[in-house]
Design an enzyme around this catalytic site. Structure first.
Site, PDB file in Angstrom:
ATOM      1  CE  LYS A   1      -3.877  -2.220   2.326  1.00  0.00           C
ATOM      2  NZ  LYS A   1      -4.544  -2.556   3.582  1.00  0.00           N
TER       3      LYS A   1
ATOM      4  CD  GLN B   1      -3.581  -4.127   6.647  1.00  0.00           C
ATOM      5  OE1 GLN B   1      -3.708  -3.085   6.026  1.00  0.00           O
ATOM      6  NE2 GLN B   1      -3.899  -5.294   6.123  1.00  0.00           N
TER       7      GLN B   1
ATOM      8  CG  ASP C   1      -9.798  -0.051   4.943  1.00  0.00           C
ATOM      9  OD1 ASP C   1      -9.447  -0.473   3.833  1.00  0.00           O
ATOM     10  OD2 ASP C   1      -9.179  -0.276   5.997  1.00  0.00           O
TER      11      ASP C   1
END
Ligand code: GUN
Length: 282
Positions: free
Chosen positions: A53, A97, A120
């Site tokens: 990422k 995460q 997200d």
């Protein structure tokens, strides 16, 4: 039947070239899109995802930062960190995460992210808006899959779709996105009876069960579109999908390879949504 690969890597590259242009336009206006990823602990797979990422965000011209916190970080300290980023106007996107260490409650942490910065699409506000059909960030993996299907002009209307997997981040939102495009959707999972017989009825089969090579050519319908969300390691440590790609060739009309299918699209949608947050400031 000739089976075509759904090339996520190629589409990701095309979209990322467009993103560079979007970032250049923003920079002319003095805005640099900022993405901050928080990684807690030492999970091996997460370390790889986060590195990817960060690298790709930088390539797109995004100001990308990773905050690495030790495994023993308390939930309170993690939330304090998130709240600091919520207040930071240079940060347009925040991503925590997953999975988090066991002593931390995932939903409490996701709720602490300012939903406007949740790139997200995991914040309950964004999940709720998505289910209602309102605007907002979308979960990146199913969103990327929809982009990939659209790129290859795969029609979904009236088709029978089976999604194997019921997670909040893939299976559930995937089913809703397919339904919104007028597919008839069944969600199946590890406890579904006659799972493979059900899979064989699918015109569109999305597999996110987390078992290496679970679906083979015997389990699919002639002409099916097969989307493989799996990221498993086999005994030799090689990355393999939930679908035995070689065995569906000649039966499926389309299949996503692993690697190079769904994976690159997930990151691309994350970058896309981060840039979009910065664009919305104009
Ligand atoms: N863990 C596995 N996939 C994802 C993802 O897309 N986002 C976050 N935050 N964590 C993940």
């Amino acid at each position: 039947m000739d089976t075509q690969l759904l090339d996520g890597k190629k589409l990701a590259q095309k979209m990322q070239a467009e993103m560079k242009e979007r970032v250049s336009l923003l920079k002319e206006k003095g805005i640099i899109p900022g993405l901050t990823v928080i990684l807690v602990g030492e999970d091996k797979a997460s370390q790889v995802y986060v590195r990817n990422k960060e690298r790709q965000a930088k390539q797109a011209g995004i100001n990308s930062q990773v905050i690495r916190l030790p495994e023993e970080t308390s939930q309170v300290d993690l939330i304090k960190q998130v709240e600091q980023l919520n207040q930071d106007s240079t940060v347009h996107g925040i991503l925590v995460q997953l999975p988090l260490p066991k002593h931390i409650d995932e939903q409490t942490v996701l709720l602490s992210i300012a939903y406007e910065k949740d790139v997200d699409g995991f914040h309950p506000m964004n999940m709720g808006n998505f289910f209602l059909g309102n605007d907002g960030a979308l979960p990146c993996t199913p969103y990327g899959i929809m982009k990939l299907l659209a790129e290859y002009d795969i029609s979904l209307e009236g088709k029978r779709a089976v999604v194997i997997g019921r997670s909040n981040i893939v299976g559930k939102p995937m089913a809703v996105m397919l339904m919104n495009e007028h597919a008839t959707v069944t969600i199946a999972h590890s406890r579904t009876q006659d799972l493979k017989a059900l899979a064989k009825q699918a015109d569109i089969l999305v597999v996110a069960i987390g078992r290496g090579h679970f679906i083979t050519g015997d389990d699919i319908k002639e002409g099916a579109v097969v989307v493989d969300v799996g990221m498993n390691r086999n005994d030799e440590g090689k990355l393999i999908g939930d679908v035995d790609t070689e065995s569906v060739k000649g039966i499926a009309s389309y299949v996503t390879p692993v690697p190079g299918g769904v994976g690159p699209m997930t990151i691309t949608m994350l970058l896309d949504q981060t840039i979009q947050k910065a664009e919305e400031l104009n």
